[in-house]
Design a protein around this motif. Sequence first.
Motif, short mmCIF file in Angstrom:
data_model
loop_
_atom_site.label_atom_id
_atom_site.label_comp_id
_atom_site.label_asym_id
_atom_site.label_seq_id
_atom_site.Cartn_x
_atom_site.Cartn_y
_atom_site.Cartn_z
N HIS A 1 2.48 -7.18 4.52
CA HIS A 1 1.04 -6.70 4.62
C HIS A 1 0.49 -7.00 5.82
N CYS A 2 -0.64 -6.47 6.49
CA CYS A 2 -1.32 -6.84 7.58
C CYS A 2 -2.84 -7.02 7.33
N HIS B 1 0.99 -1.23 -0.02
CA HIS B 1 0.02 0.03 0.06
C HIS B 1 1.09 1.25 0.08
N GLU C 1 -2.32 0.06 8.59
CA GLU C 1 -1.48 -1.13 8.04
C GLU C 1 -0.25 -0.53 7.19
ZN LIG Z 1 -2.52 -4.93 2.66
#
Ligand SMILES: [Zn+2]
Length: 269
Positions: A144-145, A74, A90
């Motif tokens: 990522h989370c 992101h 995140e």
């Molecule tokens: Zn993500």
Amino acid sequence: MRPKVKRACLTMALGVASLVGGGVTAHLLLPARPPVTRVPLAPEPPGVVADPPAEQPKPKPEPPARVICIDPGHPSENGAGAVAADGLREVAANWQVAQALRTELVRRGTKVVMTKAKEGQKVTNRKRAEIANEAHADLCVRLHCDANSGQGHTVYYPEESGTVDGRTGPDKAVREASGHAAQAMSAALREGLGGELTDNGVKTDRETAIGRKQGALTGSIYSHVPVLTIEMVDLTHAADVRWMRSAENQRKIAAALADGALRFADGAR
Ligand SMILES: [Zn+2]
């Protein structure tokens, strides 16, 4: 070029022939040598014999540095990422762990390529894959989370190819290597975190919302290098969020990620 080489060889051959001929003639004119009597050498007193020179260890040629691409997830075409109930974003967690991972990998002599230069920079998932491809990365680690009412860490890899915007990928070699990388990474996370987070093991891109639609994640589809997507924690789980807020824990997961990446990259050579 060829005729020149041939002429050179011929000249050399003729030169040798004439030398040999001359040598034979000269030898015939010499008187016979008297027989040589060999006298045994007296043993040298101890200490006089010089030690043979110590074997110098040959310097090993340095293997080329491993290249790991770190992709802090992101903002992308899929948005700016999840936000936890307490406000932990995140995109920030991904970025912070990416920085710790970069530090750890560089400390271990690894070349690191990042897919973005600052936390808020928007980069498409296709472009992220292309950055890893151009770097000929040994592995691309996508951080990522999750926010999916679960908890703990999960390692995703493209078990099958997918299609997006007319592009189908990744190829079989990338899928197989990614599978090996996923096993190495999952084991490293399990060992490195010592059960502090729930271990969800290895899953396939297919088991993600986007992977279900496309067959694989966009970052995998465009990848020519082994690629993993790691959901480090679940931001809907309060204990996971608390864990991820700690800089010490971020360094801990970064060290485990570095272990997994290098275990795979070293094993694949
Ligand atoms: Zn993500």
